[in-house]
Motif scaffolding. Structure first.
Motif, mmCIF file in Angstrom:
data_model
loop_
_atom_site.group_PDB
_atom_site.id
_atom_site.type_symbol
_atom_site.label_atom_id
_atom_site.label_comp_id
_atom_site.label_asym_id
_atom_site.label_seq_id
_atom_site.Cartn_x
_atom_site.Cartn_y
_atom_site.Cartn_z
ATOM 1 N N TYR A 131 -2.720 5.048 2.854
ATOM 2 C CA TYR A 131 -3.705 4.299 2.263
ATOM 3 C C TYR A 131 -4.778 4.140 3.133
ATOM 4 O O TYR A 131 -4.676 3.421 4.102
ATOM 5 C CB TYR A 131 -2.851 2.794 1.548
ATOM 6 N N HIS B 180 0.950 -1.216 -0.088
ATOM 7 C CA HIS B 180 0.140 -0.059 0.050
ATOM 8 C C HIS B 180 0.983 1.091 -0.148
ATOM 9 O O HIS B 180 2.053 1.370 0.252
ATOM 10 C CB HIS B 180 -1.001 0.054 1.263
ATOM 11 N N LEU C 1 -8.961 1.771 2.694
ATOM 12 C CA LEU C 1 -10.007 1.181 2.009
ATOM 13 C C LEU C 1 -11.289 2.126 1.562
ATOM 14 O O LEU C 1 -11.417 2.758 2.631
ATOM 15 C CB LEU C 1 -10.130 0.005 2.255
ATOM 16 N N PRO C 2 -11.508 2.081 0.353
ATOM 17 C CA PRO C 2 -12.700 2.977 0.174
ATOM 18 C C PRO C 2 -13.954 2.378 0.602
ATOM 19 O O PRO C 2 -14.146 1.244 1.283
ATOM 20 C CB PRO C 2 -12.917 3.208 -1.140
ATOM 21 N N VAL D 257 -6.865 -5.737 -3.286
ATOM 22 C CA VAL D 257 -5.610 -5.835 -2.361
ATOM 23 C C VAL D 257 -4.487 -6.726 -2.356
ATOM 24 O O VAL D 257 -4.839 -8.014 -2.564
ATOM 25 C CB VAL D 257 -6.224 -5.946 -0.642
ATOM 26 N N GLN E 263 -10.053 -9.631 -3.576
ATOM 27 C CA GLN E 263 -11.298 -8.330 -3.745
ATOM 28 C C GLN E 263 -11.694 -8.182 -2.312
ATOM 29 O O GLN E 263 -12.204 -9.248 -1.780
ATOM 30 C CB GLN E 263 -12.170 -8.864 -4.853
ATOM 31 N N MET F 241 -14.817 -5.389 -0.405
ATOM 32 C CA MET F 241 -15.886 -4.135 -0.469
ATOM 33 C C MET F 241 -16.381 -4.119 0.969
ATOM 34 O O MET F 241 -16.744 -4.976 1.594
ATOM 35 C CB MET F 241 -16.977 -4.570 -1.361
ATOM 36 N N SER G 234 -9.277 -0.255 7.886
ATOM 37 C CA SER G 234 -8.663 -0.391 6.651
ATOM 38 C C SER G 234 -7.655 -1.836 7.263
ATOM 39 O O SER G 234 -7.243 -2.664 6.736
ATOM 40 C CB SER G 234 -7.789 0.436 5.910
ATOM 41 N N THR H 57 -12.633 -3.257 -4.283
ATOM 42 C CA THR H 57 -11.138 -3.020 -4.194
ATOM 43 C C THR H 57 -10.327 -4.341 -4.067
ATOM 44 O O THR H 57 -10.637 -5.103 -3.601
ATOM 45 C CB THR H 57 -10.647 -2.061 -2.810
#
Length: 145
Positions: free
Chosen positions: A8, A4, A10-11, A18, A34, A36, A64, A16
């Protein structure tokens, strides 16, 4: 642990990918997964509430790191189907954990020249705000620093 960039996170409400480098040291190759993080209201409407946005913003680094740790742990040894994390003012629920990630098998991702091995499953976390005034959480976080 995880590749990262500085600061950084996660949204929220977006899938996303990773990548994990530590998995290679365990003989699992470079891995990609993946994930979310969805708000509770995203199922019924598109935009998160002000409380959801504010709470996620306050705890985005903590969230995150926790999610990344869960993903890595699942690579090393399968975790239960449901994971619940209680944070200060929020709850993260790993729903539909270990859902097959069929698309992952079709991607050809690389880290430089090294192939990234997709995980067998993808993760989705439900982010829920617990009833606690946002102002109280923000003041508490500022006083901790």
């Amino acid at each position: 642990m995880v590749s990262h960039f500085h600061n950084y996170t996660l949204p929220l409400n977006a899938a996303t990918l990773v990548t994990f480098h530590d998995a290679a040291q365990k003989g699992l190759g470079l891995r990609i997964c993946q994930v979310m993080i969805s708000t509770a209201t995203s199922a019924s409407r598109k935009e998160p509430t002000v409380d959801e946005l504010a709470t996620f913003f306050i705890f985005q680094h903590e969230i995150s790191k926790a999610v990344e740790s869960i993903l890595l742990a699942d690579i090393l040894a399968p975790l239960p189907e449901k994971i619940i994390l209680e944070g200060d003012g929020y709850t993260l629920v790993g729903t539909e954990a270990r859902r097959d990630w069929r698309f992952g098998a079709t991607i050809n991702a690389r880290w430089g020249k090294e192939p990234l091995v997709p995980t067998d499953s993808k993760w989705r976390f439900l982010f829920e705000v617990r009833k606690k005034p946002i102002e109280t959480m923000a003041k508490q976080r500022i006083s901790e620093k």
